[in-house]
Enzyme design. Structure first.
Site, short mmCIF file in Angstrom:
data_model
loop_
_atom_site.label_atom_id
_atom_site.label_comp_id
_atom_site.label_asym_id
_atom_site.label_seq_id
_atom_site.Cartn_x
_atom_site.Cartn_y
_atom_site.Cartn_z
N LYS A 112 -3.07 15.59 84.33
CA LYS A 112 -4.02 16.92 84.40
C LYS A 112 -4.11 17.38 82.52
CE LYS A 112 -1.91 19.71 87.86
NZ LYS A 112 -1.77 21.32 88.36
N LYS A 195 -10.34 12.34 99.56
CA LYS A 195 -9.43 13.64 100.55
C LYS A 195 -10.62 14.49 100.65
CE LYS A 195 -5.42 15.47 98.51
NZ LYS A 195 -4.43 15.87 97.90
N LYS A 198 -12.50 21.05 98.24
CA LYS A 198 -13.23 22.10 98.33
C LYS A 198 -14.17 22.64 97.08
CE LYS A 198 -10.72 24.92 94.29
NZ LYS A 198 -10.44 25.76 93.74
#
Ligand code: TRP
Length: 337
Positions: A112, A195, A198
């Site tokens: 991250k 995957k 959104k």
């Protein structure tokens, strides 16, 4: 001792089938066996920048999705993390228990933070300590975790053990992972190798929690396939990500094993699978979609569930916090709190 589940979910908006089959649905199944706390982790969310209005909106969306999916908010607890101040308090204490070296090994931080670790927030680094606090504030015994959170749960176990060891008292249970066999990794309907997400620019790539019956049917009809007939066995799925994905989604929604799903459509055209998949998808998702859409329009109801959840969570957390304070040697007025 009571078996108590704690699980956290990030407040992300635009929930889709991947969120449902990957996590939420499995939680619904745990309610009969365990006492459960389901927490929308807004404190974790702000370890990276969140727009305030978007954060409010997605916190409500996730709460609404949990309720609409069938989590019983009266029997169990649904709440958002920031409403129970004990999470932040215990996280601070755990900042002083966990070692820099432990956190430095966390692969999710490295992912991250990216190349510029100096620019990452301190909160992003300490993220796993807050997660340990989430679980241990309630003396949680079991935590449903996906692959990506295993290392964080391992750290929570280390923190519980070190705390107990340092203060020579068995304050915390060492929480166990609940590996959910049935969690399905849902891939994009337009590309079986990525995957369902959104943020995919194509809305046809995913089934949203807000999609109505017609939209669900249309998206399944347009889902990517390959030119061959469906395989006779699992080995035949090799190199056929779209076939694997559609069969996997079907198996999850119809509540059958992957092998059963393969057997059911062996040697048939994709259209046969898509027809059945549409039926089961509509049957299981349409009622959830309806309730979810209704709840999104009724903020007051969602907020009331969260407020009630926070109140009950606080009541569970209070004695644990007091015990921790006493063990550490924090003075507190005897009858206050
Ligand atoms: N870190 C988890 C995730 O990103 C969310 C989470 C926060 C969590 N606190 C937790 C999960 C406690 C399980 C238990 O998915």
């Amino acid at each position: 001792m009571t078996q108590r589940i704690f699980s956290g979910v990030q407040p992300t908006g635009n929930l889709h089938l991947g969120n449902y089959l990957g996590a939420i649905r499995n939680w619904v199944a745990l309610q009969d066996q365990y006492e459960c706390l389901f927490c929308v982790v807004d404190l974790h969310a702000i370890t990276v920048w969140q727009d305030p209005d978007a954060l409010r909106k997605s916190t409500r969306e996730v709460a609404a999705a949990l309720i609409a999916s069938g989590i019983d908010a009266k029997k169990h607890i649904i709440f958002n993390q920031s409403q129970v101040s004990g999470h932040a308090e215990l996280a601070w204490i755990f900042n002083c228990v966990a070692r820099l070296g432990w956190l430095g090994r966390m692969t999710q931080f490295k992912e991250k933070a990216g190349k510029d670790q100096e620019a990452a927030s301190v909160g992003l680094f300490a993220y796993p300590n807050l997660m340990a606090a989430d679980i241990l504030l309630y003396k949680g015994t079991h935590v449903p975790v996906g692959e990506d959170q295993k290392q964080h749960l391992e750290l929570a176990r280390d923190i519980a053990q070190k705390f107990n060891h340092d203060y020579k008292k068995d304050v915390f249970p060492v929480p166990e992972p609940l590996i959910l066999g049935s969690a399905t990794r849902v891939m994009s309907l337009k590309d079986g190798t990525s995957k369902m997400s959104k943020s995919d620019p194509s809305d046809l790539s995913r089934i949203n929690m807000t999609d109505d019956t017609d939209t669900i049917v249309r998206k399944i009809k347009k889902a990517k396939t390959d030119p061959d007939l469906l395989p006779e066995n699992a080995a035949g799925l090799e190199g056929r990500p779209e076939a694997r994905n559609l069969l996997g989604i079907y198996a999850a929604l119809a509540d059958v094993t992957m092998d059963d799903a393969i057997a059911e459509f062996a040697g048939q055209q994709f259209s046969a699978l898509k027809g059945r998949l549409s039926d089961v998808a509509v049957a299981s998702l349409a009622p959830i979609q309806e309730e979810y859409t209704r709840l999104l329009a009724d903020k007051a109801q969602v907020d009331a569930v969260l407020a009630d959840g926070a109140e009950r969570a606080t009541a569970l957390a209070e004695p644990v916090l007091r015990e921790v304070q006493d063990v550490i040697g924090f003075l507190r007025p005897k009858k206050a709190r």
